[in-house]
Scaffold this active site. Structure first.
Site, PDB file in Angstrom:
ATOM      1  N   ASP A  24     -21.748  68.783  27.413  1.00  0.00           N
ATOM      2  CA  ASP A  24     -21.618  68.694  28.880  1.00  0.00           C
ATOM      3  C   ASP A  24     -22.818  69.276  29.615  1.00  0.00           C
ATOM      4  O   ASP A  24     -22.697  69.801  30.716  1.00  0.00           O
ATOM      5  CB  ASP A  24     -20.341  69.417  29.378  1.00  0.00           C
ATOM      6  CG  ASP A  24     -19.103  68.959  28.658  1.00  0.00           C
ATOM      7  OD1 ASP A  24     -18.962  67.736  28.481  1.00  0.00           O
ATOM      8  OD2 ASP A  24     -18.291  69.806  28.257  1.00  0.00           O
ATOM      9  N   GLU A  25     -23.983  69.191  29.004  1.00  0.00           N
ATOM     10  CA  GLU A  25     -25.174  69.743  29.647  1.00  0.00           C
ATOM     11  C   GLU A  25     -25.763  68.790  30.687  1.00  0.00           C
ATOM     12  O   GLU A  25     -26.678  69.162  31.407  1.00  0.00           O
ATOM     13  CB  GLU A  25     -26.258  70.045  28.594  1.00  0.00           C
ATOM     14  CG  GLU A  25     -25.872  71.079  27.528  1.00  0.00           C
ATOM     15  CD  GLU A  25     -25.292  70.423  26.279  1.00  0.00           C
ATOM     16  OE1 GLU A  25     -24.946  69.217  26.335  1.00  0.00           O
ATOM     17  OE2 GLU A  25     -25.190  71.125  25.258  1.00  0.00           O
ATOM     18  N   GLY A  26     -25.258  67.566  30.719  1.00  0.00           N
ATOM     19  CA  GLY A  26     -25.835  66.564  31.624  1.00  0.00           C
ATOM     20  C   GLY A  26     -26.782  65.634  30.873  1.00  0.00           C
ATOM     21  O   GLY A  26     -27.705  65.066  31.460  1.00  0.00           O
ATOM     22  N   GLY A  61     -26.146  62.726  29.736  1.00  0.00           N
ATOM     23  CA  GLY A  61     -25.967  61.351  30.196  1.00  0.00           C
ATOM     24  C   GLY A  61     -26.973  61.006  31.274  1.00  0.00           C
ATOM     25  O   GLY A  61     -27.642  59.973  31.218  1.00  0.00           O
ATOM     26  N   ASN A 119     -14.977  60.890  21.730  1.00  0.00           N
ATOM     27  CA  ASN A 119     -14.377  62.176  22.096  1.00  0.00           C
ATOM     28  C   ASN A 119     -15.096  62.904  23.214  1.00  0.00           C
ATOM     29  O   ASN A 119     -14.528  63.762  23.860  1.00  0.00           O
ATOM     30  CB  ASN A 119     -14.274  63.093  20.871  1.00  0.00           C
ATOM     31  CG  ASN A 119     -15.568  63.203  20.104  1.00  0.00           C
ATOM     32  OD1 ASN A 119     -16.356  62.270  20.079  1.00  0.00           O
ATOM     33  ND2 ASN A 119     -15.815  64.329  19.477  1.00  0.00           N
ATOM     34  N   HIS A 134     -20.109  61.020  28.816  1.00  0.00           N
ATOM     35  CA  HIS A 134     -21.294  61.187  29.644  1.00  0.00           C
ATOM     36  C   HIS A 134     -20.959  60.687  31.026  1.00  0.00           C
ATOM     37  O   HIS A 134     -20.351  59.627  31.163  1.00  0.00           O
ATOM     38  CB  HIS A 134     -22.420  60.285  29.151  1.00  0.00           C
ATOM     39  CG  HIS A 134     -23.034  60.756  27.885  1.00  0.00           C
ATOM     40  ND1 HIS A 134     -23.410  62.039  27.673  1.00  0.00           N
ATOM     41  CD2 HIS A 134     -23.374  60.076  26.776  1.00  0.00           C
ATOM     42  CE1 HIS A 134     -23.945  62.134  26.477  1.00  0.00           C
ATOM     43  NE2 HIS A 134     -23.923  60.957  25.905  1.00  0.00           N
ATOM     44  N   PRO A 169      -9.890  71.728  32.462  1.00  0.00           N
ATOM     45  CA  PRO A 169     -10.868  72.609  33.115  1.00  0.00           C
ATOM     46  C   PRO A 169     -11.781  73.220  32.062  1.00  0.00           C
ATOM     47  O   PRO A 169     -11.312  73.648  30.999  1.00  0.00           O
ATOM     48  CB  PRO A 169     -10.010  73.689  33.789  1.00  0.00           C
ATOM     49  CG  PRO A 169      -8.620  73.508  33.312  1.00  0.00           C
ATOM     50  CD  PRO A 169      -8.504  72.191  32.616  1.00  0.00           C
TER      51      PRO A 169
HETATM   52  P1  GDP Z   1     -23.095  65.194  29.099  1.00  0.00           P
HETATM   53  O1  GDP Z   1     -21.919  64.990  28.220  1.00  0.00           O
HETATM   54  O2  GDP Z   1     -24.079  66.148  28.518  1.00  0.00           O
HETATM   55  O3  GDP Z   1     -23.711  63.919  29.561  1.00  0.00           O
HETATM   56  O4  GDP Z   1     -22.563  65.950  30.405  1.00  0.00           O
HETATM   57  P2  GDP Z   1     -21.448  65.495  31.438  1.00  0.00           P
HETATM   58  O5  GDP Z   1     -21.811  64.183  31.981  1.00  0.00           O
HETATM   59  O6  GDP Z   1     -20.075  65.671  30.894  1.00  0.00           O
HETATM   60  O7  GDP Z   1     -21.563  66.649  32.523  1.00  0.00           O
HETATM   61  C1  GDP Z   1     -22.525  66.708  33.397  1.00  0.00           C
HETATM   62  C2  GDP Z   1     -21.908  66.645  34.782  1.00  0.00           C
HETATM   63  O8  GDP Z   1     -22.839  67.197  35.676  1.00  0.00           O
HETATM   64  C3  GDP Z   1     -21.697  65.237  35.285  1.00  0.00           C
HETATM   65  O9  GDP Z   1     -20.636  65.225  36.195  1.00  0.00           O
HETATM   66  C4  GDP Z   1     -23.016  64.905  35.962  1.00  0.00           C
HETATM   67  O10 GDP Z   1     -22.910  63.918  36.978  1.00  0.00           O
HETATM   68  C5  GDP Z   1     -23.353  66.222  36.548  1.00  0.00           C
HETATM   69  N1  GDP Z   1     -24.775  66.524  36.648  1.00  0.00           N
HETATM   70  C6  GDP Z   1     -25.781  66.232  35.778  1.00  0.00           C
HETATM   71  N2  GDP Z   1     -26.934  66.774  36.215  1.00  0.00           N
HETATM   72  C7  GDP Z   1     -26.629  67.413  37.377  1.00  0.00           C
HETATM   73  C8  GDP Z   1     -27.384  68.197  38.296  1.00  0.00           C
HETATM   74  O11 GDP Z   1     -28.567  68.432  38.141  1.00  0.00           O
HETATM   75  N3  GDP Z   1     -26.700  68.697  39.371  1.00  0.00           N
HETATM   76  C9  GDP Z   1     -25.376  68.496  39.582  1.00  0.00           C
HETATM   77  N4  GDP Z   1     -24.797  69.031  40.654  1.00  0.00           N
HETATM   78  N5  GDP Z   1     -24.633  67.780  38.716  1.00  0.00           N
HETATM   79  C10 GDP Z   1     -25.252  67.252  37.646  1.00  0.00           C
END
Ligand code: GDP
Length: 424
Positions: free
Chosen positions: A12-14, A16, A37, A40, A305
């Site tokens: 969940d680091e972003g 995607g 599981n 993104h 959560p």
């Molecule tokens: P992934 O599994 O690593 O892709 O992460 P997720 O998508 O589950 O979680 C990232 C969340 O943070 C998503 O809701 C994105 O839209 C959001 N996100 C990503 N980058 C940023 C950012 O720089 N700022 C903010 N506010 N949200 C972000």
């Protein structure tokens, strides 16, 4: 050129968003591990999407999206996901599925649920997508490869054999309905029809693509701390989350991966159980969770959560090292603008001794965070496009983290949108 985008933390680091952004310059995007599981979240001109199994390149018409052999392939899920994006106006993506990918069976998902039920309060906090039973079967050599769908006789024989074994467990251990081998066989024939148009010798395809100098992006799921070998075992996932595994899970030589972008979040979050040294609780955690991510820190797959914490430099440096990160993308920095002060975990105190090295889980359970506190910037930073224009305390926070993790931070993400990114 092969690049990998992987997580430096607990997922969940972003990733995607970063994959989506770098997808613009990629010809091919490959998922190499995991299954449906994790999720993104991607925001682009078509809207907001939560992808679980599809590579993040599906929104571009110039990219080929590949499900590599290392993935837990849930065939009906894949086609539901394709349909769901096409229904929202995205052009039909070009998808290839490895003939060596293994198939997520309906009973894997059931076994996952039954096992969580059996464990009760001692459960692993599984997303119940069948991942652990799937990989157990793969390595026990009773999994089903996509290629096996194409030999009816051998398939039928194997279905019988596997059902015999699964039914003993279903009957005597879980006291649940048994699997009917005929029904399972027919289901697999349906799966074959669904997947047939996409099946490809992916390793051969990528070999050729590398020869032609194509840009290939390996897209990792979850993060280093969920790796079965190097993560917080046993609260980990069941396939390797490391960039090195990208070579195996896609079918390319290890030395082809030239660039490894580890994505790290500007604070910590984790889903499910497991050691989490810099975790925070109560109102402090609730506020960060509420403001976090894009619309709050809740699991993209499960809606659970997320657990929240301050940035953990010990875990992230280790995560970057195990990923072999050549650069880091620091994400979700914009969320932290409300804080007066930002604690950063710079060491773990274990039995009275402070260390900067990330230990094995037994020791990790005893670790207490050692914080250094940095001043906040108390300002909205969304919309800023140049590094120099970030508030001074914000730059200090980034540079402090960079020094701690020992990898250059080349990208700073200050908003969920595709273009909300600062290149350094
Ligand atoms: P992934 O599994 O690593 O892709 O992460 P997720 O998508 O589950 O979680 C990232 C969340 O943070 C998503 O809701 C994105 O839209 C959001 N996100 C990503 N980058 C940023 C950012 O720089 N700022 C903010 N506010 N949200 C972000």
């Amino acid at each position: 050129m092969v690049k990998a985008i992987v997580g430096a933390n607990w997922g969940d680091e972003g990733k995607g968003k970063i994959t989506d952004m770098l997808g613009q310059e990629s010809d091919i995007i490959v998922r190499f591990q995991g299954g449906s599981n994790a999720g993104h979240t991607i925001i682009n001109k078509y809207g907001k999407f939560a992808l679980h199994l599809l590579p993040s390149g599906v929104f571009y018409d110039h990219t080929t999206s590949i499900i590599g052999n290392g993935v837990a392939l849930n065939i009906p899920y894949l086609f539901k996901e394709v349909q769901s994006i096409v229904d929202r106006g995205v052009p039909m993506p070009k998808i290839l599925v490895s003939d060596r990918a293994q198939i997520m069976m309906p009973y894997h998902i059931l076994f996952d649920q039954y096992e969580e039920e059996r464990l009760g309060g001692k459960s692993f906090g599984s997303t119940k997508s069948g991942i652990a039973p799937f990989y157990s079967d793969k390595y026990a050599k009773i999994g089903f490869q996509v290629s096996e769908l194409f030999d009816d006789e051998a398939l039928r024989e194997k279905v019988e054999r596997v059902c015999e074994m699964k039914n003993i467990i279903l009957e005597h251990m879980y006291h649940k309905p048994l699997i009917n081998p005929d029904e399972l066989f027919n289901l697999l024939i349906d799966y074959k029809k669904m997947v047939e148009p996409y099946v490809c010798d992916v390793a051969a395809y990528l070999h050729q693509a590398i020869k032609e100098g194509k840009n290939i992006l390996l897209e990792g799921q979850l993060g280093a701390l969920k790796d079965p070998d190097f993560g917080i075992y046993p609260m980990v996932t069941s396939s390797s989350t490391l960039a090195s595994y990208g070579a195996i899970g896609a079918g390319i030589p290890a030395y082809e991966i030239k660039n490894i972008i580890a994505v790290a979040k500007a604070y910590s979050s984790a889903v499910g159980a497991g050691e989490f040294v810099s975790e925070i609780f109560g109102e402090e955690a609730d506020e960060l969770r509420r403001r976090g991510g894009d619309g709050g820190e809740y699991g993209a797959t499960t809606g659970r959560p997320r657990r929240m914490g301050w940035f953990d430099a010990v875990a992230t440096r280790y995560g970057c090292r195990m990923q072999g990160a050549t650069e880091v993308a620091l994400t979700v920095l914009d969320v932290l603008g409300y804080l007066d002060e930002l604690p950063v975990c710079v060491g773990y105190e274990i039995n009275g001794v402070v260390t900067k090295d990330f230990p094995t889980t037994v020791k990790l359970a005893k670790a207490k965070p050692v914080y250094e506190v940095l001043p906040g910037w108390k300002q909205e930073i969304r919309g800023i496009t140049k590094y120099e224009e970030l508030p001074e305390n914000c730059r200090k926070y980034i540079e402090f983290i960079e020094k701690e993790i020992e990898v250059p931070i080349t990208l700073v993400s200050n908003g969920p949108g595709r273009d909300e990114i600062i290149k350094r």
